[in-house]
Design a protein around this motif. Structure first.
Motif, PDB file in Angstrom:
ATOM      1  N   GLU A 232       8.085 -23.607-118.486  1.00  0.00           N
ATOM      2  CA  GLU A 232       9.133 -22.011-118.317  1.00  0.00           C
ATOM      3  C   GLU A 232       8.471 -21.902-116.697  1.00  0.00           C
ATOM      4  O   GLU A 232       9.429 -21.117-115.793  1.00  0.00           O
ATOM      5  N   ASN A 233       7.425 -21.972-116.020  1.00  0.00           N
ATOM      6  CA  ASN A 233       6.720 -21.566-115.151  1.00  0.00           C
ATOM      7  C   ASN A 233       7.603 -22.514-114.115  1.00  0.00           C
ATOM      8  O   ASN A 233       7.201 -22.090-112.749  1.00  0.00           O
ATOM      9  N   LEU A 236      12.434 -25.016-110.521  1.00  0.00           N
ATOM     10  CA  LEU A 236      12.771 -26.217-109.586  1.00  0.00           C
ATOM     11  C   LEU A 236      14.490 -25.590-108.530  1.00  0.00           C
ATOM     12  O   LEU A 236      13.908 -26.124-107.606  1.00  0.00           O
ATOM     13  N   LYS A 237      14.738 -25.215-109.993  1.00  0.00           N
ATOM     14  CA  LYS A 237      15.689 -24.735-109.047  1.00  0.00           C
ATOM     15  C   LYS A 237      16.351 -23.605-107.226  1.00  0.00           C
ATOM     16  O   LYS A 237      16.480 -23.533-106.564  1.00  0.00           O
ATOM     17  N   ASN A 238      14.713 -22.505-107.911  1.00  0.00           N
ATOM     18  CA  ASN A 238      14.465 -21.708-107.041  1.00  0.00           C
ATOM     19  C   ASN A 238      13.416 -22.146-106.729  1.00  0.00           C
ATOM     20  O   ASN A 238      13.431 -21.258-105.495  1.00  0.00           O
ATOM     21  N   ASN A 239      12.812 -23.409-106.421  1.00  0.00           N
ATOM     22  CA  ASN A 239      11.658 -24.214-105.713  1.00  0.00           C
ATOM     23  C   ASN A 239      10.972 -22.897-105.743  1.00  0.00           C
ATOM     24  O   ASN A 239      10.200 -22.753-104.561  1.00  0.00           O
ATOM     25  N   ILE A 240      10.791 -22.775-106.934  1.00  0.00           N
ATOM     26  CA  ILE A 240       9.207 -21.938-106.859  1.00  0.00           C
ATOM     27  C   ILE A 240       8.117 -22.227-107.762  1.00  0.00           C
ATOM     28  O   ILE A 240       8.376 -22.968-109.720  1.00  0.00           O
ATOM     29  N   ILE A 241       6.884 -21.909-108.278  1.00  0.00           N
ATOM     30  CA  ILE A 241       6.281 -21.707-109.036  1.00  0.00           C
ATOM     31  C   ILE A 241       5.669 -20.279-109.425  1.00  0.00           C
ATOM     32  O   ILE A 241       4.913 -19.883-108.489  1.00  0.00           O
ATOM     33  N   LYS A 242       5.893 -19.652-111.009  1.00  0.00           N
ATOM     34  CA  LYS A 242       5.758 -18.704-111.274  1.00  0.00           C
ATOM     35  C   LYS A 242       3.890 -18.818-111.482  1.00  0.00           C
ATOM     36  O   LYS A 242       4.183 -19.203-113.132  1.00  0.00           O
ATOM     37  N   VAL A 243       3.068 -18.430-111.375  1.00  0.00           N
ATOM     38  CA  VAL A 243       1.564 -18.302-111.426  1.00  0.00           C
ATOM     39  C   VAL A 243       1.813 -16.670-112.730  1.00  0.00           C
ATOM     40  O   VAL A 243       1.930 -15.829-112.427  1.00  0.00           O
ATOM     41  N   LEU A 295       1.943 -26.867-119.903  1.00  0.00           N
ATOM     42  CA  LEU A 295       2.911 -28.297-119.416  1.00  0.00           C
ATOM     43  C   LEU A 295       1.018 -29.640-119.132  1.00  0.00           C
ATOM     44  O   LEU A 295       1.053 -30.320-119.090  1.00  0.00           O
ATOM     45  N   PHE A 296       0.020 -29.191-119.162  1.00  0.00           N
ATOM     46  CA  PHE A 296      -1.715 -30.325-118.929  1.00  0.00           C
ATOM     47  C   PHE A 296      -2.526 -29.580-120.143  1.00  0.00           C
ATOM     48  O   PHE A 296      -2.075 -28.665-120.400  1.00  0.00           O
ATOM     49  N   TYR A 297      -2.395 -30.464-121.420  1.00  0.00           N
ATOM     50  CA  TYR A 297      -2.866 -30.283-122.449  1.00  0.00           C
ATOM     51  C   TYR A 297      -4.097 -31.271-122.410  1.00  0.00           C
ATOM     52  O   TYR A 297      -3.499 -32.993-122.658  1.00  0.00           O
ATOM     53  N   ASP A 298      -5.502 -31.460-122.981  1.00  0.00           N
ATOM     54  CA  ASP A 298      -6.382 -32.246-123.747  1.00  0.00           C
ATOM     55  C   ASP A 298      -5.825 -32.850-124.685  1.00  0.00           C
ATOM     56  O   ASP A 298      -6.783 -32.614-126.103  1.00  0.00           O
TER      57      ASP A 298
END
Length: 391
Positions: A232-233, A236-243, A295-298
């Motif tokens: 959810e971060n 792609l619609k608004n072209n931003i990554i929410k940190v 998004l990334f997980y071991d």
């Protein structure tokens, strides 16, 4: 025959003296301890005066203890209490609390860390400060700050009558190490690095971290922020990554997802360029559900991915690409360097990187900005020529 024991009451009536057979004195008192219990205690010395002085010292320390002041407290004792209080009052979070305890542990191992703060002199502190120069400047500042905090608290509580750290002579030492320079990949190294990752396939039963490295390269995000990303971060619609969060470590050295980032300015939105979009789409496609929704997980070890895990992979990639290993943070610096080369304004770069102050951006990348002078003066010359030769 032994001489009879001589016993007599103190003139003030607050204790009993007894001269022992060996000629020494015993002074016996009745007192109420910090828990409200009545107790007796004896003090011995070569004279009644020495006995009385020992008793007065004991009673003074007891009264301090009753009022919540430990006269025998050391710098680490006081600093730990302060760090714990700040943590419990939510002034600092687990990561900050853990860092404070690590810093205090350095003091604790030293001679000044084992000696009551009331017994420390300027020379004691000065000698200790001289031993710190082999640490980095950032570590030295943290140690120095903890010592100053402890002395200020000790002075305010009456444990000490003079705050020696308030003296202008008690300056923070400087590291003998040279400050680390910012190293970024050259354009050739970046090309080689990206080509290797595009063709890389992780061996069976091994985690793959190439997408995290590419996100760092194309966004300038810290690795802790990348490993804390959730689907959810990614907008792609608004072209931003929410940190909005980062991977941190608690006081037990266990990784957890911290709401918020390294600094308050770290909470930000980063625009997505085409190369970054491709990587993010690939990451979303390979996403698998996990207990943290990351998004990334071991998945193989069922745990949060740490920066050190990715860093080990980055080191192997550098070796394969014949690139000098400079730590995974080099990718963040590479992103910033490419931004400067592309004439991205410093104030914009500051926001993208999550710096709290524009001076951090300017100071960190001073060499890169300086290297752009020749190109800038050429552009200025072309602009002036066009202006003056215009009809």
């Amino acid at each position: 025959m032994a001489k009879p024991k001589k016993q007599f009451r103190n003139e003030k009536g607050d204790g009993t003296f007894r001269q022992r057979t060996n000629g020494t004195f015993e002074y016996r008192i009745v007192y109420v301890d910090e828990y409200g219990e009545t107790k007796r205690k004896s003090f011995y010395g070569q004279s009644d005066i020495l006995c009385k002085e020992k008793a007065e010292t004991f009673l003074y320390r007891l009264e301090k203890k009753k009022s919540g002041v430990d006269i025998d407290a050391t710098i680490p004792d006081i600093a730990k209490d302060k760090a714990k209080s700040d943590f419990e009052k939510n002034y600092t979070h687990e990561q900050g609390y853990s860092r404070n305890l690590y810093t205090i542990a350095i003091i604790e191992k030293s001679a000044i860390g084992k000696t009551p703060i009331a017994q420390l002199s300027e020379s004691n502190i000065d000698l200790f400060l001289r031993t710190l120069t082999h640490y980095s400047n950032s570590t030295i500042v943290k140690i120095y700050r903890q010592i100053r905090i402890a002395f200020r608290i000790a002075y305010d509580k009456g444990i000490i009558t003079k705050n020696i750290m308030a003296s202008s002579d008690m300056k923070c030492p400087k590291s003998s190490k040279t400050n680390k320079k910012v190293f970024a990949l050259t354009k050739e190294e970046q090309k080689s690095f990206v080509e290797y990752l595009e063709n890389y396939k992780a061996p069976q039963n091994r985690n793959e971290y190439k997408l995290q490295l590419l996100i760092s390269l194309y966004s300038g995000m810290r690795m802790g922020e990348i490993n804390a990303l959730k689907p959810e971060n990614i907008d792609l619609k608004n072209n931003i990554i929410k940190v909005r969060s980062t991977v941190s470590r608690n006081v037990n050295d266990k990784s957890f997802i911290k709401n918020g980032t390294k600094t308050y300015a770290g909470i930000r939105d980063i625009p997505i360029m085409d190369s970054l979009r491709t990587v993010l789409v690939a990451a979303l496609e390979q996403y698998s559900e996990n207990q943290y929704g990351l998004l990334f997980y071991d998945d193989k070890n069922d745990k949060i991915i740490t920066t050190s895990q990715v860093n080990c992979f980055f080191q192997r990639v550098c070796e394969k690409c014949c690139i000098d290993y400079r730590g995974q943070h080099a990718l963040r610096h590479t992103f910033a360097t490419r931004c400067i080369e592309a004439n991205v304004p410093p104030v914009v770069l500051k926001t993208w990187l999550g710096h709290t102050d524009i001076h951090i951006t300017l100071d960190t990348y001073a060499d890169v900005f300086n290297s752009m002078h020749n190109d800038s003066i050429s552009k200025l010359g072309d602009y002036i020529n066009k202006l003056e030769n215009a009809n």
